[in-house]
Design a protein around this motif. Sequence first.
Motif, PDB file in Angstrom:
ATOM      1  N   SER A 145      41.491  45.309  38.399  1.00 46.46           N
ATOM      2  CA  SER A 145      40.838  45.246  39.721  1.00 46.46           C
ATOM      3  C   SER A 145      40.518  43.860  39.940  1.00 46.46           C
ATOM      4  O   SER A 145      40.084  43.445  41.103  1.00 46.46           O
ATOM      5  CB  SER A 145      39.325  45.884  39.480  1.00 46.46           C
ATOM      6  OG  SER A 145      38.574  45.419  38.383  1.00 46.46           O
ATOM      7  N   THR A 164      42.573  42.192  42.877  1.00 46.56           N
ATOM      8  CA  THR A 164      41.999  42.755  44.287  1.00 46.56           C
ATOM      9  C   THR A 164      40.748  42.398  44.645  1.00 46.56           C
ATOM     10  O   THR A 164      40.583  42.060  45.677  1.00 46.56           O
ATOM     11  CB  THR A 164      42.180  44.336  44.286  1.00 46.56           C
ATOM     12  OG1 THR A 164      41.446  44.678  43.054  1.00 46.56           O
ATOM     13  CG2 THR A 164      43.836  44.784  44.138  1.00 46.56           C
ATOM     14  N   SER A 165      39.886  42.373  43.824  1.00 49.77           N
ATOM     15  CA  SER A 165      38.673  41.654  43.857  1.00 49.77           C
ATOM     16  C   SER A 165      38.545  40.162  44.447  1.00 49.77           C
ATOM     17  O   SER A 165      37.765  39.940  45.243  1.00 49.77           O
ATOM     18  CB  SER A 165      37.451  41.876  42.638  1.00 49.77           C
ATOM     19  OG  SER A 165      37.464  43.233  42.416  1.00 49.77           O
ATOM     20  N   TYR A 193      50.046  42.565  49.883  1.00 51.22           N
ATOM     21  CA  TYR A 193      50.103  41.262  49.927  1.00 51.22           C
ATOM     22  C   TYR A 193      50.390  40.581  51.157  1.00 51.22           C
ATOM     23  O   TYR A 193      49.959  39.363  51.259  1.00 51.22           O
ATOM     24  CB  TYR A 193      51.354  40.983  48.998  1.00 51.22           C
ATOM     25  CG  TYR A 193      51.001  41.083  47.333  1.00 51.22           C
ATOM     26  CD1 TYR A 193      50.535  40.141  46.503  1.00 51.22           C
ATOM     27  CD2 TYR A 193      51.437  42.506  46.794  1.00 51.22           C
ATOM     28  CE1 TYR A 193      50.068  40.289  45.187  1.00 51.22           C
ATOM     29  CE2 TYR A 193      51.275  42.750  45.559  1.00 51.22           C
ATOM     30  CZ  TYR A 193      50.729  41.722  44.603  1.00 51.22           C
ATOM     31  OH  TYR A 193      50.345  42.064  43.431  1.00 51.22           O
ATOM     32  N   THR A 218      48.701  46.012  38.679  1.00 54.18           N
ATOM     33  CA  THR A 218      47.664  46.329  39.683  1.00 54.18           C
ATOM     34  C   THR A 218      48.790  46.495  41.001  1.00 54.18           C
ATOM     35  O   THR A 218      49.860  45.962  41.236  1.00 54.18           O
ATOM     36  CB  THR A 218      46.587  45.331  40.167  1.00 54.18           C
ATOM     37  OG1 THR A 218      45.719  45.676  40.930  1.00 54.18           O
ATOM     38  CG2 THR A 218      47.290  44.018  40.535  1.00 54.18           C
ATOM     39  N   THR A 219      48.252  47.395  42.031  1.00 52.53           N
ATOM     40  CA  THR A 219      48.808  47.636  43.302  1.00 52.53           C
ATOM     41  C   THR A 219      47.729  47.210  44.411  1.00 52.53           C
ATOM     42  O   THR A 219      46.672  47.294  44.476  1.00 52.53           O
ATOM     43  CB  THR A 219      49.083  49.180  43.480  1.00 52.53           C
ATOM     44  OG1 THR A 219      49.864  49.511  42.311  1.00 52.53           O
ATOM     45  CG2 THR A 219      49.770  49.394  44.510  1.00 52.53           C
ATOM     46  N   MET A 220      48.316  46.247  45.389  1.00 53.77           N
ATOM     47  CA  MET A 220      47.736  45.900  46.498  1.00 53.77           C
ATOM     48  C   MET A 220      48.604  45.457  47.663  1.00 53.77           C
ATOM     49  O   MET A 220      49.797  45.309  47.477  1.00 53.77           O
ATOM     50  CB  MET A 220      46.555  44.983  45.946  1.00 53.77           C
ATOM     51  CG  MET A 220      47.414  43.474  45.386  1.00 53.77           C
ATOM     52  SD  MET A 220      46.382  42.140  45.138  1.00 53.77           S
ATOM     53  CE  MET A 220      46.207  41.559  46.678  1.00 53.77           C
ATOM     54  N   VAL A 276      40.833  38.550  45.955  1.00 50.77           N
ATOM     55  CA  VAL A 276      41.347  38.752  47.459  1.00 50.77           C
ATOM     56  C   VAL A 276      40.214  38.862  48.391  1.00 50.77           C
ATOM     57  O   VAL A 276      40.067  38.133  49.325  1.00 50.77           O
ATOM     58  CB  VAL A 276      42.387  39.572  47.498  1.00 50.77           C
ATOM     59  CG1 VAL A 276      42.840  39.434  49.135  1.00 50.77           C
ATOM     60  CG2 VAL A 276      43.695  39.386  46.886  1.00 50.77           C
ATOM     61  N   GLU A 277      39.301  39.624  48.007  1.00 47.04           N
ATOM     62  CA  GLU A 277      38.175  39.790  48.968  1.00 47.04           C
ATOM     63  C   GLU A 277      37.228  38.689  48.892  1.00 47.04           C
ATOM     64  O   GLU A 277      36.487  38.517  50.110  1.00 47.04           O
ATOM     65  CB  GLU A 277      37.291  41.216  48.595  1.00 47.04           C
ATOM     66  CG  GLU A 277      38.297  42.308  48.572  1.00 47.04           C
ATOM     67  CD  GLU A 277      38.587  42.747  49.967  1.00 47.04           C
ATOM     68  OE1 GLU A 277      37.878  42.463  50.926  1.00 47.04           O
ATOM     69  OE2 GLU A 277      39.830  43.233  50.157  1.00 47.04           O
TER      70      GLU A 277
END
Length: 347
Positions: free
Chosen positions: A247, A250-251, A275, A271-273, A253-254
């Motif tokens: 996580s 992804t965190s 891009y 991880t999947t997100m 990026v926020e």
Amino acid sequence: MRGLTKVSRSRGAMELVDLERPSPGPDEALIEVDYAGLCGSDAGIYEFESAFERMELPTVIGHEYTGQVVETGPDVTRFAVGDRVVERPIRGCGHCYQCQLGEENVCQNAVITGVDHDGAYEGYVAVPETALHSVPEGMDPRHAALVEPTSIGARAVIENSRVRPGDRVFVAGPGPIGLLTAQIARSQGGEVVVAGVGSDTAYRLPLADEFGFQTVNVEADDLDSRRDELTDGVGYDVVFDTTGHPSGLTSAVEEVRKGGQIVLVGQTGETTMPYSPLVRAEIDLQCSYASMFEDFERSLRLIASGDVDHATFLDDRFSLLEADEAFEAFLAGETCKPVFDVSVLRD
């Protein structure tokens, strides 16, 4: 002497075993180990994560340590009996393309102390002189044992990040590398916020508070509101992900601002997100791995100047004679940086 040894491919499975005191080879020094730290990778070995399947067991673990030279091989010229040292535990082959470029930390054939060969949780260890680094006189040996993890934070911040005075910096993960990274980012002029999860509220986030950092509990706080409050609604200039959790990215990026930088220090696995948002916001994604000679030098100076506070950071409550207690407390977030007195293994 004795050594704390990983003996089987299962959780725990650490045993104190009797060992012969090693003899140094021609280009090696024999180090009497004084103190050694517990690293996240040591905890990974304790849990026996997949990254350590390559280990040949039994193996003495531990790679963050300090000691003094008690014997040298005939070809050793840079160290003498009585010298205080630490080890740079990632040993490059010296011959591959990366080593020829001076990038030994990403050597194609690197071996790691405490993983690929016996490490520092034993009374004595024989080390090639090329892997040793001098410790200044007068440095507390418990602090010297933490030069290696400090060097990882130093590389992440000073070599691989864009942190500048006045930058707003977010460090995800209040573990040992996270809190060292936070201290070093502050020494470079960053305004640092440290984030953790619920399990960090017992020890690690309060420790970050003690260092004087703003803290965020990502499981309980309104992250959008805190980010707006702390960055005037812009987002952080630089985000360090030291969580080692999927996580983390992804965190990050926020939290990062458009045009900002994310530095990945922890090894997060898969991880999947999406891009595309990173591309559209022109986010700089930088990785940072391990450290090299100059990072050790910087770390020694950061410790000497007080920019890195090891006295508050280290935890000497634990013993290698009852090591499971330290490992379980570390994994539960009840401690941050255990430092062991290794002399007990020479009794």
